[in-house]
Design an enzyme around this catalytic site. Structure first.
Site, PDB file in Angstrom:
ATOM      1  N   ASN A   1      -7.582   3.659  -3.948  1.00  0.00           N
ATOM      2  CA  ASN A   1      -8.613   3.318  -4.924  1.00  0.00           C
ATOM      3  C   ASN A   1      -9.800   2.721  -4.175  1.00  0.00           C
ATOM      4  O   ASN A   1      -9.629   1.810  -3.364  1.00  0.00           O
ATOM      5  CB  ASN A   1      -8.069   2.297  -5.932  1.00  0.00           C
ATOM      6  CG  ASN A   1      -6.941   2.874  -6.777  1.00  0.00           C
ATOM      7  OD1 ASN A   1      -7.034   4.003  -7.240  1.00  0.00           O
ATOM      8  ND2 ASN A   1      -5.886   2.099  -6.971  1.00  0.00           N
TER       9      ASN A   1
ATOM     10  N   HIS B   1      -1.713   3.373  -1.091  1.00  0.00           N
ATOM     11  CA  HIS B   1      -0.476   3.223  -1.855  1.00  0.00           C
ATOM     12  C   HIS B   1       0.434   4.412  -1.509  1.00  0.00           C
ATOM     13  O   HIS B   1      -0.009   5.561  -1.580  1.00  0.00           O
ATOM     14  CB  HIS B   1      -0.738   3.290  -3.364  1.00  0.00           C
ATOM     15  CG  HIS B   1      -1.551   2.158  -3.919  1.00  0.00           C
ATOM     16  ND1 HIS B   1      -0.981   1.084  -4.576  1.00  0.00           N
ATOM     17  CD2 HIS B   1      -2.890   1.952  -3.937  1.00  0.00           C
ATOM     18  CE1 HIS B   1      -1.945   0.272  -4.988  1.00  0.00           C
ATOM     19  NE2 HIS B   1      -3.108   0.764  -4.614  1.00  0.00           N
TER      20      HIS B   1
ATOM     21  N   ASP C   1       4.623  -3.428  -2.207  1.00  0.00           N
ATOM     22  CA  ASP C   1       3.703  -3.897  -3.249  1.00  0.00           C
ATOM     23  C   ASP C   1       4.426  -4.944  -4.097  1.00  0.00           C
ATOM     24  O   ASP C   1       5.590  -4.785  -4.453  1.00  0.00           O
ATOM     25  CB  ASP C   1       3.249  -2.713  -4.120  1.00  0.00           C
ATOM     26  CG  ASP C   1       2.035  -3.066  -4.963  1.00  0.00           C
ATOM     27  OD1 ASP C   1       0.957  -2.504  -4.724  1.00  0.00           O
ATOM     28  OD2 ASP C   1       2.175  -3.909  -5.884  1.00  0.00           O
ATOM     29  N   ILE C   2       3.719  -6.011  -4.442  1.00  0.00           N
ATOM     30  CA  ILE C   2       4.327  -7.115  -5.186  1.00  0.00           C
ATOM     31  C   ILE C   2       4.635  -6.711  -6.632  1.00  0.00           C
ATOM     32  O   ILE C   2       5.472  -7.347  -7.284  1.00  0.00           O
ATOM     33  CB  ILE C   2       3.401  -8.357  -5.137  1.00  0.00           C
ATOM     34  CG1 ILE C   2       4.180  -9.639  -5.373  1.00  0.00           C
ATOM     35  CG2 ILE C   2       2.248  -8.232  -6.134  1.00  0.00           C
ATOM     36  CD1 ILE C   2       3.392 -10.909  -5.054  1.00  0.00           C
TER      37      ILE C   2
ATOM     38  N   GLY D   1     -10.381   1.265 -10.014  1.00  0.00           N
ATOM     39  CA  GLY D   1      -9.369   0.244 -10.282  1.00  0.00           C
ATOM     40  C   GLY D   1      -8.968  -0.560  -9.065  1.00  0.00           C
ATOM     41  O   GLY D   1      -7.929  -1.231  -9.074  1.00  0.00           O
ATOM     42  N   GLN D   2      -9.778  -0.493  -7.988  1.00  0.00           N
ATOM     43  CA  GLN D   2      -9.449  -1.300  -6.811  1.00  0.00           C
ATOM     44  C   GLN D   2      -9.541  -2.780  -7.155  1.00  0.00           C
ATOM     45  O   GLN D   2     -10.541  -3.231  -7.727  1.00  0.00           O
ATOM     46  CB  GLN D   2     -10.407  -0.978  -5.648  1.00  0.00           C
ATOM     47  CG  GLN D   2     -10.026  -1.699  -4.360  1.00  0.00           C
ATOM     48  CD  GLN D   2     -10.903  -1.310  -3.168  1.00  0.00           C
ATOM     49  OE1 GLN D   2     -11.868  -0.544  -3.313  1.00  0.00           O
ATOM     50  NE2 GLN D   2     -10.567  -1.840  -2.002  1.00  0.00           N
TER      51      GLN D   2
ATOM     52  N   HIS E   1      -6.464   0.041   1.444  1.00  0.00           N
ATOM     53  CA  HIS E   1      -5.007   0.230   1.487  1.00  0.00           C
ATOM     54  C   HIS E   1      -4.638   1.577   0.899  1.00  0.00           C
ATOM     55  O   HIS E   1      -5.251   2.044  -0.052  1.00  0.00           O
ATOM     56  CB  HIS E   1      -4.272  -0.897   0.758  1.00  0.00           C
ATOM     57  CG  HIS E   1      -4.813  -1.200  -0.616  1.00  0.00           C
ATOM     58  ND1 HIS E   1      -5.967  -1.940  -0.809  1.00  0.00           N
ATOM     59  CD2 HIS E   1      -4.384  -0.850  -1.846  1.00  0.00           C
ATOM     60  CE1 HIS E   1      -6.208  -2.040  -2.103  1.00  0.00           C
ATOM     61  NE2 HIS E   1      -5.268  -1.382  -2.768  1.00  0.00           N
TER      62      HIS E   1
HETATM   63  P1  5GP Z   1      -5.519  -1.730  -5.840  1.00  0.00           P
HETATM   64  O1  5GP Z   1      -5.492  -2.022  -7.328  1.00  0.00           O
HETATM   65  O2  5GP Z   1      -6.586  -2.557  -5.162  1.00  0.00           O
HETATM   66  O3  5GP Z   1      -5.571  -0.288  -5.481  1.00  0.00           O
HETATM   67  O4  5GP Z   1      -4.123  -2.203  -5.318  1.00  0.00           O
HETATM   68  C1  5GP Z   1      -3.827  -3.534  -4.996  1.00  0.00           C
HETATM   69  C2  5GP Z   1      -2.321  -3.649  -4.950  1.00  0.00           C
HETATM   70  O5  5GP Z   1      -1.990  -4.852  -4.284  1.00  0.00           O
HETATM   71  C3  5GP Z   1      -1.663  -3.702  -6.339  1.00  0.00           C
HETATM   72  O6  5GP Z   1      -0.745  -2.626  -6.473  1.00  0.00           O
HETATM   73  C4  5GP Z   1      -0.986  -5.063  -6.367  1.00  0.00           C
HETATM   74  O7  5GP Z   1       0.252  -5.048  -7.030  1.00  0.00           O
HETATM   75  C5  5GP Z   1      -0.853  -5.409  -4.891  1.00  0.00           C
HETATM   76  N1  5GP Z   1      -0.876  -6.833  -4.611  1.00  0.00           N
HETATM   77  C6  5GP Z   1      -1.753  -7.745  -5.127  1.00  0.00           C
HETATM   78  N2  5GP Z   1      -1.493  -8.957  -4.628  1.00  0.00           N
HETATM   79  C7  5GP Z   1      -0.445  -8.807  -3.779  1.00  0.00           C
HETATM   80  C8  5GP Z   1       0.284  -9.745  -2.964  1.00  0.00           C
HETATM   81  O8  5GP Z   1       0.019 -10.934  -2.896  1.00  0.00           O
HETATM   82  N3  5GP Z   1       1.307  -9.224  -2.206  1.00  0.00           N
HETATM   83  C9  5GP Z   1       1.636  -7.901  -2.255  1.00  0.00           C
HETATM   84  N4  5GP Z   1       2.679  -7.518  -1.494  1.00  0.00           N
HETATM   85  N5  5GP Z   1       0.969  -7.010  -3.007  1.00  0.00           N
HETATM   86  C10 5GP Z   1      -0.058  -7.459  -3.762  1.00  0.00           C
END
Ligand code: 5GP
Ligand code: ZN
Length: 120
Positions: free
Chosen positions: A93, A108, A36-37, A99-100, A106
Site C-alpha cells: 500500500n 505484506h 503482522d500484529i 490504506g497505508q 513494507h
Molecule cells: P499498511 O496498512 O500500512 O499497509 O500496513 C501496516 C501493517 O502494520 C498492518 O497490517 C498492521 O496490522 C501492522 N502493524 C501496525 N503496527 C504494528 C506493530 O506494532 N507490530 C507489528 N508486528 N505489526 C504492526
C-alpha cells in the site's frame, strides 16, 4: 525538522532497532521480516527494508537491487510457509488512498486462505 526525526518516530524503524518487540522471521543486513500484529490470513508477514523509505512512491534511482532483494525474501518466506504451490498474495500500500497506515515501506505477504479479486 531534521531528516532524522521521521525515522526516529517511525514504528517499523523501532522494530528494526528492537526497541519495539516483534516476531522476527527473517533478518539480514538489508531486510527484516516479522509477523503482522493483526493478521488477515493464517500467514501474514511484513517484509521491510532496514533503510527508512516512507512509501513506494518515494523510491529513487539506485533502489532497484534493494526492492528485488525484498521480493527474493518474500519468495523464501512463502516457500518456508508452504505457500509456493497453493499461492499467496503480496500487497504494497502506498499512500492514504491505498490504506497505508505505517509510513515505512513494507510488503505484506499473506497466504493460507483464498483471496478475492478485485480487492476492496
Ligand atoms: P499498511 O496498512 O500500512 O499497509 O500496513 C501496516 C501493517 O502494520 C498492518 O497490517 C498492521 O496490522 C501492522 N502493524 C501496525 N503496527 C504494528 C506493530 O506494532 N507490530 C507489528 N508486528 N505489526 C504492526
Ligand atoms: Zn522507518
Amino acid at each position: 525538522m531534521t531528516e532524522a526525526q521521521p525515522e526516529a518516530a517511525c514504528l517499523f524503524c523501532k522494530i528494526i532497532q528492537k526497541k519495539i518487540p516483534s516476531l522476527i522471521v527473517y533478518e539480514d543486513d538489508r531486510a527484516l521480516a516479522f509477523a503482522d500484529i493483526s493478521p488477515q490470513a493464517p500467514t501474514h508477514l511484513l517484509i521491510i527494508p532496514k533503510r527508512h523509505i516512507s512509501r513506494l512512491a518515494d523510491l529513487q534511482s539506485g533502489d532497484e537491487e534493494l526492492m528485488a532483494h525484498l521480493f527474493v525474501v518474500v519468495q523464501k518466506l512463502a516457500k518456508e510457509n508452504g505457500l509456493l504451490e497453493s499461492g499467496f498474495r503480496t500487497v504494497i500500500n502506498s499512500g492514504e488512498d491505498a490504506g497505508q497506515t505505517v509510513f515505512h515501506l513494507h510488503v505484506h505477504l499473506m497466504g493460507g486462505r483464498v483471496f478475492e479479486w478485485p480487492p476492496g
